[in-house]
Write an enzyme that holds these catalytic residues in place. Structure first.
Site, PDB file in Angstrom:
ATOM      1  N   ASP A 299      29.553  39.187  44.757  1.00 34.96           N
ATOM      2  CA  ASP A 299      29.865  37.930  45.455  1.00 34.96           C
ATOM      3  C   ASP A 299      30.310  38.272  46.870  1.00 34.96           C
ATOM      4  OD1 ASP A 299      30.255  35.037  45.434  1.00 34.96           O
ATOM      5  OD2 ASP A 299      32.374  35.506  45.710  1.00 34.96           O
TER       6      ASP A 299
ATOM      7  N   HIS B 163      37.352  31.702  44.649  1.00 30.91           N
ATOM      8  CA  HIS B 163      37.043  31.852  46.079  1.00 30.91           C
ATOM      9  C   HIS B 163      37.531  33.162  46.661  1.00 30.91           C
ATOM     10  CE1 HIS B 163      35.455  27.885  45.931  1.00 30.91           C
ATOM     11  NE2 HIS B 163      36.621  27.359  45.627  1.00 30.91           N
TER      12      HIS B 163
ATOM     13  N   ASP C  45      35.631  36.161  41.676  1.00 34.74           N
ATOM     14  CA  ASP C  45      34.391  35.408  41.457  1.00 34.74           C
ATOM     15  C   ASP C  45      33.309  36.313  40.862  1.00 34.74           C
ATOM     16  OD1 ASP C  45      35.595  33.197  42.445  1.00 34.74           O
ATOM     17  OD2 ASP C  45      34.385  32.997  44.264  1.00 34.74           O
TER      18      ASP C  45
ATOM     19  N   GLU D 277      32.315  36.399  50.396  1.00 34.16           N
ATOM     20  CA  GLU D 277      32.950  35.254  51.055  1.00 34.16           C
ATOM     21  C   GLU D 277      32.523  35.311  52.515  1.00 34.16           C
ATOM     22  OE1 GLU D 277      34.450  33.003  49.375  1.00 34.16           O
ATOM     23  OE2 GLU D 277      34.648  34.129  47.505  1.00 34.16           O
TER      24      GLU D 277
END
Ligand code: SF4
Length: 844
Positions: free
Chosen positions: A19, A154, A159, A21
């Protein structure tokens, strides 16, 4: 003792979940601020790699809030280039797993050469297929449904780990799906589908022990019985209302408007009040969507929707035949996913209602193709008649005392039910319900269907019609269709009717091995059926009557011209149709008394001279709840340009947001206004640690969910459903401008009719609906949070203004008000709220 159980390995046991961000949604303009990779062995996390990443640009407050990462932390982190080697070494050659990984891949492939270079499994796609009844597939919601911990949503590492665990759960779920269903899914999705290996299970000969994680919220799975709202102590007034409704239904034929808030009138309560009623009664309500036939039956109720809401088993089988013959290989991936979801859902659904399936359900274009639309004609040849979902629902309805139908289908109740009465909860929508049933033709869609079917000449004719229409419209949004366009439409309609049988014949011929199916089988015959549908719509549009007009509109999105037939007062037709069907009709809404005071509203809501209006006194009104306008005015004069007013509004909101930590919701007249206002205030407020979430910019109606967060201001469109979209309700509403609809032909026609009676057409047709909507917001919020403040910033509402402004404010005579300078208004409002009172504030 039982047989020995054996463990069956999941098909893809070793993988790396990942993942990222980022600072925003655009891989071109935004940057990565965190990456995380978690290695799984046998579906179990064994090693993690994560790092914050120093971006080469500013990070917005909303992202920092969302992730909990600080600017200081980012400043001390490595840049992405310096950790690429570690990432590549960590993930090795293992397959990757992400939740909607396209987004993450688009960012990482810009900074890691050759990324991803291995198969990438998508848990969002897979979850939609194997858990078809869940309400939401957002990572956090999915993890929660599956009982998977997600401590810090988040943040990339949490995540990624949750994504990897979800992937393991999905694979275990796949093991529990029958081999036949798995094979069907592989066939539908095609040979190049990356996730096919998840469905290629090595079969074990003996009994199996499956690690099967069920969604924790069993109630959200299709087919599970949902309890109706618990029977609480009936409010005396509510009881009186229900008794009265029951009396009405026993009485003479006709209809009555009842003035009553709706939230207490659940199907269960209405059913109880009608226990003495002899014949079946239809209850049309929004609540119907949440009902389940199983729980309803025990209370003498049943739920019935329209045939197009149910899955047709015969068509579902035909689709499987078509996939076996390779006839559906050309479908787009979204349609293939839909068919895969249907394949799993079919094996677990009890009701067969498309609305059970989230995202891909009712709204998907192919749901119509797989529905019971052919009922009742298909009964003669259907081998599944006994199991037919729609037929079962119909039979249950025939045996019920109370038949609950979705409000939008109150006019579609089949005549064979012989219902002797109807209660419609929320008559405000009757006009919209009637309008939705009127013929409507989207010219661009017709053109594209004709082109898809190879009817190039006819497609060109439609193209010419589009140009003619757009030319006639000029800069207007809509107009009554000119005569020459009507003639061109009639000629096109004749030609389409001629070509339809030929197209049907050609399709049948082209199917070869599938020719044993009906002439236009599901999915493959979709375009043909769409053309038949458009031809029927054209026929309806061309059939004239003197209570309606033929309207040409520009349309929204991809539309390039929409022609429809519209009734001037549609709700009146809807009401008459209800009375013709059911004899006794009771129409309930909180607004009946208010509506009955204005000629324009009466017609808009279906009232006719002599109609009965029954007002049920109920305890929650503005005055009793303590709601009252406190009008606040600032001395800036009344003649402000659009940009001056926008600037003034922005300044006011900045001051208000700085002055209070209360939830503030600004309800704007349009999305373009929201964008302008957000542009004006966001930077300033963010620099003061207040995040601005704007509907249409930062998401849809779900931006309202941010209302509960400290230091947050939400901008949304006037009309948005507050109660249904957020748990935390605002105590301050700001309304910058009165949100009138843009000028349109139907409103003009209606206004002219009302004006010809010596009344103000504009006030009754355009102003009063806004008053109604605002009063509804205030009542709902007052009931929920008790004390609210509403700022109206439209200068037209200032005292002394002529015209609609004074009429508007006159409708709030029962609510305290105040006009004063801006700063005093803010202070007064906050005092007012803190003191436990509610108010309506006014400023310009
Ligand atoms: S009876 Fe008609 S609608 Fe029902 S399953 Fe059979 S073909 Fe489909």
């Amino acid at each position: 003792m039982g047989e020995e159980l054996e463990f069956v390995a999941i098909p893809v046991p070793d993988y790396v979940a990942f993942d990222v961000e980022t600072t925003g949604f655009s891989p071109d303009d935004d940057r990565i601020i965190e990456v995380a990779f978690v290695r799984f062995e046998n579906g179990v996390p064994v090693e993690r790699f994560s790092s914050l990443v120093r971006p080469d640009r500013e990070v917005g407050l909303k992202i920092l809030r969302l992730t909990g990462i600080s600017r200081e932390e980012l400043a001390d982190s490595p840049d992405i280039g310096s950790i690429v080697g570690q990432i590549e070494q960590f993930r090795g050659g293992l397959p990757l797993v992400g939740h909607n990984p396209e987004f993450d891949v688009s960012f990482l492939s810009r900074v890691i050469p050759g990324f991803p270079g291995v198969p990438v499994y998508d848990t969002l796609e897979l979850a939609r297929i194997v858990y078809p009844g869940l309400k939401s597939f957002k990572l956090g919601d999915l993890a929660s449904e599956l009982g998977i911990p997600l401590c810090d949503a988040h943040r990339a590492c949490d995540d990624a780990e949750a994504t990897g665990l979800i992937f393991a759960a999905i694979q275990e779920r796949v093991l529990a799906i029958s081999k036949a269903v798995r094979e069907k899914i592989i066939r539908i999705m095609g040979a190049d589908w990356v996730s096919r290996s998840v469905f290629q299970v090595q079969e074990s000969p003996g009994p199996q022990l499956l690690l099967f994680i069920e969604p924790s919220s069993a109630g959200s799975l299709p087919g599970d019985v949902k309890p109706l709202p618990a029977e609480t102590c009936l409010d005396r007034v509510e009881e009186a209302c229900l008794d009265w409704v029951a009396d009405l239904l026993q009485g003479q034929r006709g209809h009555t408007f009842v003035d009553f808030p709706l939230e207490g009138l659940t199907p269960a309560k209405v059913a109880k009040s009608l226990s003495a009623h002899p014949g079946p009664v239809v209850l049309a309500a929004d609540l119907a969507a949440d009902m389940d036939t199983g729980s309803a039956a025990s209370q003498g109720m049943s739920f019935l929707s329209v045939p197009r809401d149910y899955l047709c088993l015969l068509k579902a089988d035909m689709v499987e035949d078509l996939t076996r013959g390779g006839h559906l290989d050309h479908l787009d991936v979204e349609s293939k996913r839909f068919l895969s979801t249907i394949t799993v859902w079919r094996s677990i659904t009890q009701n067969g209602m498309f609305r059970e399936i989230q995202v891909v359900g009712k709204g998907h274009t192919l749901s119509r193709e797989l529905s019971c639309l052919g009922f009742p004609d298909c009964q003669e040849f259907c081998p599944y008649l006994e199991r037919c979902f729609y037929r079962k629902a119909l039979n249950a309805a025939l045996a019920s005392r109370l038949i609950v139908v979705p409000k939008e289908h109150c006019l579609d109740v089949p005549g064979e039910l012989n219902a002797s009465g109807c209660v419609l909860l929320g008559f405000d929508e009757l006009g919209t319900i009637w309008e939705r049933r009127q013929p409507r033709l989207d010219l661009e869609r017709l053109r594209s269907v004709l082109e898809g079917l190879g009817c190039t000449g006819l497609a060109e004719q439609v193209e010419r019609l589009i140009f003619k229409g757009l030319d006639a419209l000029g800069s207007n949004h809509d107009m009554v269709v000119p005569e020459d366009l009507v003639a061109a439409l009639a000629s096109l309609h004749r030609e389409i009717r001629l070509v339809l049988p030929e197209l049907s014949q050609a399709l049948k011929h082209s199917l070869g091995t599938c020719s044993q199916l009906q002439a236009a089988p599901p999915v493959l015959g979709a375009d043909l059926r769409r053309l038949e549908y458009w031809a029927d719509q054209m026929e309806g549009i061309l059939a004239q009557d003197n209570t309606s007009v033929c309207l040409l509109e520009r349309g929204y999105g991809d539309a390039r011209g929409v022609i429809s037939r519209k009734h001037v007062w549609p709700a009146i037709h809807g009401k008459i149709s209800l009375v013709e069907r059911f004899g006794n009709v009771v129409l309930v809404s909180p607004n009946a008394s208010f509506v009955s005071r204005f000629e324009g509203l009466r017609r808009l809501y279906g009232f006719e001279p002599g109609d009965r209006v029954h007002h049920v006194d109920h305890p929650v009104t503005h005055a009793q709840a303590g709601t009252g306008p406190l009008l606040v005015s600032i001395d800036k004069g009344h003649r402000l340009s659009y940009s001056e007013h926008l600037e003034l509004t922005g300044d006011f909101i900045k001051q208000l947001a700085l002055a209070t930590s209360e939830n503030i919701l600004c309800l704007c007249p349009s999305y373009s206004y929201i964008r302008s206002l957000a542009g004006q205030i966001s930077e300033f407020l963010e620099s003061n640690q207040i995040a601005v979430f704007a509907q249409g910019v930062d998401g849809g109606a779900r931006v309202l969910e941010h209302l509960g967060e400290p230091g947050t201001l939400v901008l949304a469109r006037f009309g948005v459903d507050i109660l249904g979209n957020t748990q935390v309700l605002p105590r301050i509403l700001v309304i910058p401008r009165i949100p009138f609809l843009p000028p349109n032909t139907m409103a003009d026609i209606r206004q002219r009719e009302i004006s010809s009676l010596g009344k103000s057409g504009f006030v009754e047709i355009s102003v009063m609906p806004v008053v109604l909507a605002l009063r509804a917001y205030m009542e709902d919020l007052s009931r929920a949070v008790g004390n609210i403040a509403v700022f109206l910033l439209d200068p037209k509402l200032l005292p002394g203004q002529s015209g609609w402004g004074s009429e508007f404010m006159a409708q709030f005579h029962d609510v305290a008000s105040m006009v004063c300078p801006q700063q005093i208004g803010i202070a007064q409002a906050l005092r007012w709220i803190r003191s436990g009172n509610s108010c309506l504030l006014y400023t310009s």
